[in-house]
Scaffold this motif. Structure first.
Motif, PDB file in Angstrom:
ATOM      1  N   THR A  24      -8.486  -5.290   7.644  1.00 52.15           N
ATOM      2  CA  THR A  24      -8.843  -4.045   6.407  1.00 52.15           C
ATOM      3  C   THR A  24      -9.510  -3.242   6.566  1.00 52.15           C
ATOM      4  N   LEU A  62       5.303   1.770  -1.794  1.00 54.13           N
ATOM      5  CA  LEU A  62       4.947   1.685  -0.719  1.00 54.13           C
ATOM      6  C   LEU A  62       5.409   2.797   0.196  1.00 54.13           C
ATOM      7  N   PHE A 115       2.875  -8.473   6.718  1.00 50.51           N
ATOM      8  CA  PHE A 115       2.819  -8.841   5.161  1.00 50.51           C
ATOM      9  C   PHE A 115       3.213 -10.329   4.985  1.00 50.51           C
ATOM     10  N   TYR A 140      -1.637 -10.567   5.657  1.00 48.60           N
ATOM     11  CA  TYR A 140      -1.654  -9.880   4.323  1.00 48.60           C
ATOM     12  C   TYR A 140      -0.759 -10.746   3.351  1.00 48.60           C
ATOM     13  N   LYS A 141      -0.452 -11.726   3.523  1.00 52.41           N
ATOM     14  CA  LYS A 141       0.519 -12.360   2.683  1.00 52.41           C
ATOM     15  C   LYS A 141      -0.211 -12.649   1.247  1.00 52.41           C
ATOM     16  N   ALA A 175      -2.672 -11.400  -0.038  1.00 48.86           N
ATOM     17  CA  ALA A 175      -3.167 -10.005  -0.766  1.00 48.86           C
ATOM     18  C   ALA A 175      -1.727  -9.296  -1.167  1.00 48.86           C
ATOM     19  N   THR A 176      -0.739  -9.368  -0.600  1.00 47.55           N
ATOM     20  CA  THR A 176       0.415  -8.300  -0.961  1.00 47.55           C
ATOM     21  C   THR A 176       1.713  -9.181  -1.256  1.00 47.55           C
ATOM     22  N   ASP A 182       2.765  -7.674  -4.498  1.00 45.05           N
ATOM     23  CA  ASP A 182       3.028  -6.370  -4.923  1.00 45.05           C
ATOM     24  C   ASP A 182       4.247  -6.105  -4.840  1.00 45.05           C
ATOM     25  N   ALA A 192      -1.200  -0.571  -5.894  1.00 48.33           N
ATOM     26  CA  ALA A 192      -1.529  -1.910  -5.323  1.00 48.33           C
ATOM     27  C   ALA A 192      -1.390  -2.141  -3.803  1.00 48.33           C
ATOM     28  N   PHE A 193      -0.518  -1.235  -3.118  1.00 50.35           N
ATOM     29  CA  PHE A 193      -0.260  -1.491  -1.843  1.00 50.35           C
ATOM     30  C   PHE A 193      -1.519  -0.530  -0.975  1.00 50.35           C
ATOM     31  N   ASP A 234      -4.343  -3.262  -1.260  1.00 52.68           N
ATOM     32  CA  ASP A 234      -4.062  -4.438  -0.708  1.00 52.68           C
ATOM     33  C   ASP A 234      -3.645  -4.301   0.655  1.00 52.68           C
ATOM     34  N   TYR A 235      -2.837  -3.311   0.979  1.00 49.01           N
ATOM     35  CA  TYR A 235      -2.517  -3.327   2.320  1.00 49.01           C
ATOM     36  C   TYR A 235      -3.326  -2.071   3.249  1.00 49.01           C
TER      37      TYR A 235
END
Length: 543
Positions: free
Chosen positions: A32, A235, A294, A298-299, A301-302, A305, A317-318, A321-322
């Motif tokens: 991140t 996104l 994803f 990042y699973k 966290a996203t 989303d 959100a993306f 979180d991404y």
């Protein structure tokens, strides 16, 4: 022995799971931190992308290159292009002049990068020559952004063309001695070539390429990652702002691709592409890599989303979180880009408007940009569409010749009673449509709170004020909307149909377009500068 083994497993398993969890968190934090990659939108006027002034590379007109004029010095380059071709900003600049210069052979646009002044001239932007100017003094534009269209003016006997000049001096003063080399004028082809190779991506996709990539990305997010239509659009708003969906996008910080991967994440992308024996610049490779991120690092966290059913909520959100931007609010640019261009929200709205309404899951869309703006007193689901009872058309016709053009909502000189506006007041195209619908008793947002981008988004999605209709069903009294990009400023136009839809020859009533007051026109003429690459939406007002 079995009891001892079971006891050991029972004791060690929680410790091992905890250890692996800590490792995973560390990996996510590390990746991140590498993703603060919005440097392409810092507003720096001198280090941005440089690109050709038309969507397709064309050759300069014969004998009209820099320095090689007709017996005298030529202070720029004459670039041939088709009539009505979109004219693009060759780099990031602030518009410092738009107007007539006799020495510039008509209308000129001058931009300032902080290092150079750039002049666009001889493109037939003067009224009557068919070209257009889509920017005004004070606007800040990004490389590749449409600033006008090419007209028929033949300023130097070499056919339809743009004369493009770049100077380290004052472009207006330089025009007084345009045929003399004062040492300040530079070769535009050389500047563009050197700038595009040393700065950001030198391969800005055409509008057709971008739409093609956008369609592929939306389909991938919906089918492979099971995103809701709103989440997919959210996104896409993030990625469009980052890269314009160009898989070859690359800026000086090293950020690369549609998601502008940076640092260790870009290294991982390279390894992923190598394993597939494909180019790291391949769109499919980048989408597959994003899917891997994803579904793994990042699973946690996203995952939530992709289930969001609000476009703006998904966009943010993306981004958090991404993209990992929670600690960098100065780089969010949700409502607008540096200089006032479309922000991530507007870009997300555009893609939801384009793809969402044709998607089986988009019917349960929640509010987007217009949330909370509606003046509706009845939020039930039994709202009726316009029956085309003639009120809309009769009001619109009665106002022909009214209002002056101004992009202010609402202009104070319209008066306090917007159902009976002052005919000498000011408004723009979307404001005129709002005033007519408001007078006729149709649903409209508070205080003229819409523009062509949000009108199209609503027609394709929420149906608070408008509902998209097929071309075969569009009738007199319906509304036509055309947008390029997010539809902000001069990138969108709207009007009321004066007759049933039958293509370019359909008569319309509009504010602006071919005049400075409410006037009658034809779709193909009034919307000419937007039709190529624009999104045409026909909509019916909701009673």
């Amino acid at each position: 022995m079995k009891k001892i083994w079971k006891l050991a497993v029972a004791t060690l398993a929680p410790i091992l799971i905890g250890f692996l969890t800590i490792i995973l968190i560390i990996m996510m934090v590390a990746t991140t931190d590498d993703d603060n990659d919005c440097s392409t939108h810092t507003g720096d006027m001198t280090t941005g992308t440089w690109t050709w002034p038309f969507e397709k590379k064309t050759e300069p007109s014969k004998g009209q290159k820099f320095g090689n004029g007709r017996g005298s010095f030529h202070d720029g380059v004459d670039i041939s292009a088709p009539y009505h071709a979109n004219m693009l900003a060759i780099t990031n600049f602030k518009v410092i002049y738009v107007g007539h210069l006799s020495s510039a052979n008509g209308t000129a646009i001058i931009g300032d990068t902080g290092e150079y002044q750039i002049i666009y001239q001889e493109f037939g932007g003067t009224k009557g020559y068919g070209g257009s100017v889509d920017v005004k003094k004070g606007d800040t534009v990004q490389a590749g952004e449409k600033i006008g269209t090419l007209g028929h003016l033949d300023g130097a006997g070499s056919g339809d063309h743009l004369h493009l000049g770049i100077t380290k001096g004052d472009a207006i003063k330089g025009q007084s001695s345009w045929d003399k080399d004062d040492g300040t004028w530079l070769d535009p082809e050389k500047i563009i070539a050197e700038g595009s190779s040393s700065n950001s991506s030198s391969n800005i996709p055409s509008s057709a390429d971008k739409n093609k990539n956008a369609k592929a990305i939306y389909s991938y997010l919906r089918t492979k990652l099971h995103a809701t239509p709103q989440a997919a659009a959210g996104l896409m708003g993030v990625w469009d702002f980052e890269s314009g969906f160009d898989p070859k996008a690359h800026n000086p910080s090293g950020a690369t691709g549609i998601a502008q991967w940076l640092g260790t994440r870009f290294t991982s992308l390279q390894a992923f592409a190598n394993a597939k024996s494909k180019s790291v610049m391949d769109l499919g490779v980048q989408l597959d890599f994003a899917k891997q991120e994803f579904e793994n690092a990042y699973k946690s966290a996203t995952a939530k989303d992709f289930k969001i059913k609000n476009v703006h909520e998904a966009t943010k959100a993306f981004l958090m979180d991404y993209e990992g931007m929670s600690q960098n609010p100065e780089q969010w640019f949700l409502d607008s880009a540096p200089g006032g261009g479309p922000g991530r929200y507007q870009m997300a709205d555009k893609w939801f408007a384009k793809f969402g309404s044709s998607d089986p899951m988009s019917g349960d869309a929640t509010n987007t940009a217009s949330e909370g703006d509606s003046e509706d007193s009845d939020s039930s689901c039994d709202s009726e569409e316009s029956s085309n009872d003639g009120n809309i058309l009769s009001i619109a016709k009665s106002w022909i010749g009214w209002f002056y053009y101004v992009q202010t909502h609402p202009s104070s000189d319209l008066g306090d009673d917007l159902k009976n506006p002052d005919k000498s007041g000011g408004t723009d195209c979307s404001g005129f449509v709002w005033l007519v619908l408001n007078k006729a008793g149709y649903k409209v947002p508070k205080k003229m709170g819409w523009f062509t981008g949000s009108m199209a988004s609503d027609a394709k999605g929420d149906h608070k004020w408008l509902k998209e209709v097929d071309k075969s069903d569009a009738k007199a009294g319906d509304v036509v909307i055309v947008n390029q990009g997010a539809g902000a400023g001069n990138n969108g136009h709207t009007a009321i149909l004066e007759e049933d839809w039958h293509g370019d020859a359909t008569k319309i009533i509009e504010q602006g377009g071919v005049g400075d007051h409410v006037n009658e026109g034809k779709f193909g003429t009034s919307f000419a500068s937007l039709i190529s690459g624009g999104d045409v939406v026909l909509a019916r007002p909701i009673k």
